[in-house]
Design an enzyme around this catalytic site. Sequence first.
Site, mmCIF file in Angstrom:
data_model
loop_
_atom_site.group_PDB
_atom_site.id
_atom_site.type_symbol
_atom_site.label_atom_id
_atom_site.label_comp_id
_atom_site.label_asym_id
_atom_site.label_seq_id
_atom_site.Cartn_x
_atom_site.Cartn_y
_atom_site.Cartn_z
ATOM 1 N N SER A 144 0.841 -1.202 0.000
ATOM 2 C CA SER A 144 0.000 0.000 0.000
ATOM 3 C C SER A 144 0.875 1.251 0.000
ATOM 4 O O SER A 144 1.981 1.258 0.563
ATOM 5 C CB SER A 144 -0.839 -0.019 1.279
ATOM 6 O OG SER A 144 -1.443 1.222 1.501
ATOM 7 N N TYR A 169 -1.729 -0.839 10.868
ATOM 8 C CA TYR A 169 -2.023 -1.451 9.562
ATOM 9 C C TYR A 169 -0.877 -1.187 8.587
ATOM 10 O O TYR A 169 -0.370 -2.100 7.945
ATOM 11 C CB TYR A 169 -3.344 -0.888 8.991
ATOM 12 C CG TYR A 169 -3.474 -1.164 7.514
ATOM 13 C CD1 TYR A 169 -3.781 -2.437 7.053
ATOM 14 C CD2 TYR A 169 -3.236 -0.154 6.561
ATOM 15 C CE1 TYR A 169 -3.865 -2.713 5.690
ATOM 16 C CE2 TYR A 169 -3.328 -0.420 5.215
ATOM 17 C CZ TYR A 169 -3.643 -1.695 4.783
ATOM 18 O OH TYR A 169 -3.705 -1.952 3.435
ATOM 19 N N LYS A 173 2.208 -3.700 6.587
ATOM 20 C CA LYS A 173 2.622 -3.751 5.176
ATOM 21 C C LYS A 173 4.146 -3.557 5.073
ATOM 22 O O LYS A 173 4.808 -4.219 4.281
ATOM 23 C CB LYS A 173 1.889 -2.694 4.357
ATOM 24 C CG LYS A 173 0.383 -2.905 4.268
ATOM 25 C CD LYS A 173 0.021 -4.181 3.521
ATOM 26 C CE LYS A 173 -1.472 -4.359 3.354
ATOM 27 N NZ LYS A 173 -1.844 -5.678 2.838
HETATM 28 P P1 NAD Z 1 -11.209 -6.554 1.286
HETATM 29 O O1 NAD Z 1 -11.421 -6.516 2.748
HETATM 30 O O2 NAD Z 1 -12.357 -6.259 0.394
HETATM 31 O O3 NAD Z 1 -10.572 -7.957 0.853
HETATM 32 C C1 NAD Z 1 -9.783 -8.725 1.724
HETATM 33 C C2 NAD Z 1 -10.360 -10.115 1.723
HETATM 34 O O4 NAD Z 1 -9.583 -10.921 2.615
HETATM 35 C C3 NAD Z 1 -11.806 -10.180 2.199
HETATM 36 O O5 NAD Z 1 -12.571 -10.937 1.284
HETATM 37 C C4 NAD Z 1 -11.721 -10.860 3.558
HETATM 38 O O6 NAD Z 1 -12.882 -11.643 3.836
HETATM 39 C C5 NAD Z 1 -10.470 -11.704 3.397
HETATM 40 N N1 NAD Z 1 -9.799 -12.000 4.652
HETATM 41 C C6 NAD Z 1 -9.546 -11.153 5.678
HETATM 42 N N2 NAD Z 1 -8.893 -11.799 6.659
HETATM 43 C C7 NAD Z 1 -8.721 -13.064 6.233
HETATM 44 C C8 NAD Z 1 -8.118 -14.211 6.802
HETATM 45 N N3 NAD Z 1 -7.590 -14.187 8.035
HETATM 46 N N4 NAD Z 1 -8.103 -15.360 6.096
HETATM 47 C C9 NAD Z 1 -8.661 -15.424 4.862
HETATM 48 N N5 NAD Z 1 -9.256 -14.359 4.282
HETATM 49 C C10 NAD Z 1 -9.279 -13.200 4.957
HETATM 50 O O7 NAD Z 1 -9.994 -5.567 0.962
HETATM 51 P P2 NAD Z 1 -9.457 -5.020 -0.422
HETATM 52 O O8 NAD Z 1 -9.757 -3.575 -0.478
HETATM 53 O O9 NAD Z 1 -9.868 -5.894 -1.518
HETATM 54 O O10 NAD Z 1 -7.895 -5.168 -0.146
HETATM 55 C C11 NAD Z 1 -7.165 -6.294 -0.544
HETATM 56 C C12 NAD Z 1 -5.737 -6.131 -0.102
HETATM 57 O O11 NAD Z 1 -5.204 -4.933 -0.641
HETATM 58 C C13 NAD Z 1 -5.549 -6.038 1.399
HETATM 59 O O12 NAD Z 1 -4.366 -6.727 1.741
HETATM 60 C C14 NAD Z 1 -5.372 -4.551 1.643
HETATM 61 O O13 NAD Z 1 -4.606 -4.315 2.777
HETATM 62 C C15 NAD Z 1 -4.644 -4.139 0.384
HETATM 63 N N6 NAD Z 1 -4.838 -2.736 0.039
HETATM 64 C C16 NAD Z 1 -6.106 -2.250 -0.106
HETATM 65 C C17 NAD Z 1 -6.272 -0.897 -0.425
HETATM 66 C C18 NAD Z 1 -7.665 -0.308 -0.529
HETATM 67 O O14 NAD Z 1 -7.800 0.893 -0.427
HETATM 68 N N7 NAD Z 1 -8.700 -1.090 -0.756
HETATM 69 C C19 NAD Z 1 -5.170 -0.076 -0.618
HETATM 70 C C20 NAD Z 1 -3.887 -0.625 -0.472
HETATM 71 C C21 NAD Z 1 -3.728 -1.968 -0.145
HETATM 72 C C1 WQD Z 2 -8.913 9.770 1.180
HETATM 73 C C2 WQD Z 2 -9.019 11.236 1.542
HETATM 74 C C3 WQD Z 2 -9.286 11.638 3.892
HETATM 75 C C4 WQD Z 2 -13.170 9.770 4.306
HETATM 76 C C5 WQD Z 2 -6.502 4.639 3.034
HETATM 77 C C6 WQD Z 2 -5.389 3.842 3.657
HETATM 78 C C7 WQD Z 2 -4.489 3.305 2.606
HETATM 79 C C8 WQD Z 2 -5.278 2.533 1.587
HETATM 80 C C9 WQD Z 2 -6.371 3.356 1.014
HETATM 81 C C10 WQD Z 2 -5.431 0.304 2.439
HETATM 82 C C11 WQD Z 2 -8.235 11.592 2.799
HETATM 83 C C12 WQD Z 2 -10.511 12.066 3.117
HETATM 84 C C13 WQD Z 2 -11.999 10.249 3.790
HETATM 85 C C14 WQD Z 2 -14.139 10.680 4.765
HETATM 86 C C15 WQD Z 2 -12.699 12.466 4.115
HETATM 87 N N1 WQD Z 2 -5.943 1.400 2.159
HETATM 88 N N2 WQD Z 2 -11.780 11.585 3.690
HETATM 89 N N3 WQD Z 2 -13.864 12.009 4.629
HETATM 90 O O1 WQD Z 2 -6.651 7.574 3.891
HETATM 91 O O2 WQD Z 2 -5.808 8.020 1.551
HETATM 92 O O3 WQD Z 2 -5.926 5.734 2.366
HETATM 93 O O4 WQD Z 2 -7.201 3.819 2.074
HETATM 94 O O5 WQD Z 2 -4.322 -0.023 2.295
HETATM 95 O O6 WQD Z 2 -3.593 2.477 3.231
HETATM 96 O O7 WQD Z 2 -4.660 4.685 4.520
HETATM 97 O O8 WQD Z 2 -8.006 6.893 1.869
HETATM 98 O O9 WQD Z 2 -10.354 7.062 1.214
HETATM 99 O O10 WQD Z 2 -9.777 6.982 3.672
HETATM 100 O O11 WQD Z 2 -9.205 9.005 2.350
HETATM 101 O O12 WQD Z 2 -12.509 13.686 4.030
HETATM 102 O O13 WQD Z 2 -15.204 10.309 5.268
HETATM 103 O O14 WQD Z 2 -10.397 11.505 1.851
HETATM 104 O O15 WQD Z 2 -8.996 12.548 4.895
HETATM 105 O O16 WQD Z 2 -7.738 12.862 2.593
HETATM 106 P P1 WQD Z 2 -6.543 7.161 2.504
HETATM 107 P P2 WQD Z 2 -9.406 7.417 2.300
#
Ligand code: NAD
Ligand code: WQD
Length: 387
Positions: A144, A169, A173
């Site tokens: 991430s 979190y 990563k």
């Molecule tokens: P999500 O929660 O929709 O998907 C994660 C999946 O993993 C879910 O289906 C959940 O049921 C499953 N899961 C959780 N814990 C588990 C466990 N112990 N065993 C088996 N399955 C498990 O999340 P996402 O948005 O699709 O994110 C996927 C990956 O990408 C995550 O590792 C997240 O940290 C990373 N990521 C997401 C974002 C984002 O903004 N969505 C940004 C950067 C990184």
């Molecule tokens: C985006 C912008 C908030 C909600 C997070 C994780 C990152 C990745 C993606 C998993 C920011 C603003 C948000 C709200 C707001 N996830 N905001 N009101 O924080 O950039 O990233 O999700 O890995 O690791 O940190 O994403 O969508 O939460 O926020 O004003 O109700 O929107 O302050 O500026 P972020 P976000």
Amino acid sequence: MSPSSKQTILVTGGCGYIGSHTVLRLLETGYKVVVVDNLSNSSYEALRRVHTLYGLSTGEKDSASPVERLIPFFQVDILDRAGLCKVFETHPEISAVIHFAGRKAVGESGRIPLDYYNVNISGTVNLLQVMDEFHVRRIVFSSSATVYGDPPKIPIPEESPIVASMSPYGRTKVFLEHIIKDLCVASVLKQQQYVKEREEAKEIVERNYEWSAVLLRYFNPAGAHPSGIMGEDPQGIPNNLMPFLAQVAVGNLEKLSVFGDDYPTADGTCIRDYLHVVDLAQGHVAALEKLDQEQAAGTYGCKAYNLGTGTGYSVIDMIKAFNKAVGRELPHVIIGRRPGDVPNLTADPRLANRELNWKAEKSLDEMCADLWRWQRGNPRGYSGASQ
Ligand code: NAD
Ligand code: WQD
């Protein structure tokens, strides 16, 4: 037919938001898949939708076959070693893993850090151990942009320090990137030693110890499949901006709270690099192809890539863009900063453009239109579907 066709990829977390879009993209590009998910933050309905979309995209006879035939599914926790072993025993054809499974709520990770360290770190170490045992040593890992903390330079290159992440979190990563890298380094040393011993004994070198990994640092994934039948289905009140806005638009939430307008940016709100989830899914196919190329060239290793567009938008920009998609002004109010937010996270995606041959193609307007199509058609997400 690409050399990757017919490979079988294990997708952990394949029922989740990014996982489900990636499973579809893998099938569309000729891979076979096996999915592991404990359904703690998702629904099996996501795979039914993948099945439908795959059928529509190919018009194939496969669409008439059951979901389980197209997508073998194991409801297994990544902490469950025996459960994971069963998956690899049942599917010895698995050649690589795309690892999405884990917990991802930044705020929650500050309240229950041990749960995050347990699932994300212990769960991933468990998965890596099982992979090693079954000689499946190729992984694409979901990292991430949060690993960059508050970066010194925008756009952010991959060599920016990754020690400053702002939450437990984010630190999971950072640690996992180190763990996977250490594993790749150790396996090269082990392989060298093994080759040396075999050569001294004049034996044939047949076993391969080498791990290779691609670490994908996603910026802000958003949007949904353009069909409007697959998208993000957060449980409870969404933490992230775009799903929150989408719920305001369907009337599930009253108004958006904007977290701070006193940042050092043009309009005072934070800037992020929002990336269409379908482009992100394609990034995983590109990463698998990179692993194939490395294997063919004998150049194993572990490399991190930013997946972003290279363009940053503020919170106000995103509200305006989504208002345009919805066709009306959604209510918002400015409140104080959210702890841990940094002013700007915008990717320098050129390394991925160059080395993965990947580029985000979809526009901000497409992202908003697709998100709105999904949310309008599924105001209660997958729980509104007839089971
Ligand atoms: P999500 O929660 O929709 O998907 C994660 C999946 O993993 C879910 O289906 C959940 O049921 C499953 N899961 C959780 N814990 C588990 C466990 N112990 N065993 C088996 N399955 C498990 O999340 P996402 O948005 O699709 O994110 C996927 C990956 O990408 C995550 O590792 C997240 O940290 C990373 N990521 C997401 C974002 C984002 O903004 N969505 C940004 C950067 C990184
Ligand atoms: C985006 C912008 C908030 C909600 C997070 C994780 C990152 C990745 C993606 C998993 C920011 C603003 C948000 C709200 C707001 N996830 N905001 N009101 O924080 O950039 O990233 O999700 O890995 O690791 O940190 O994403 O969508 O939460 O926020 O004003 O109700 O929107 O302050 O500026 P972020 P976000």
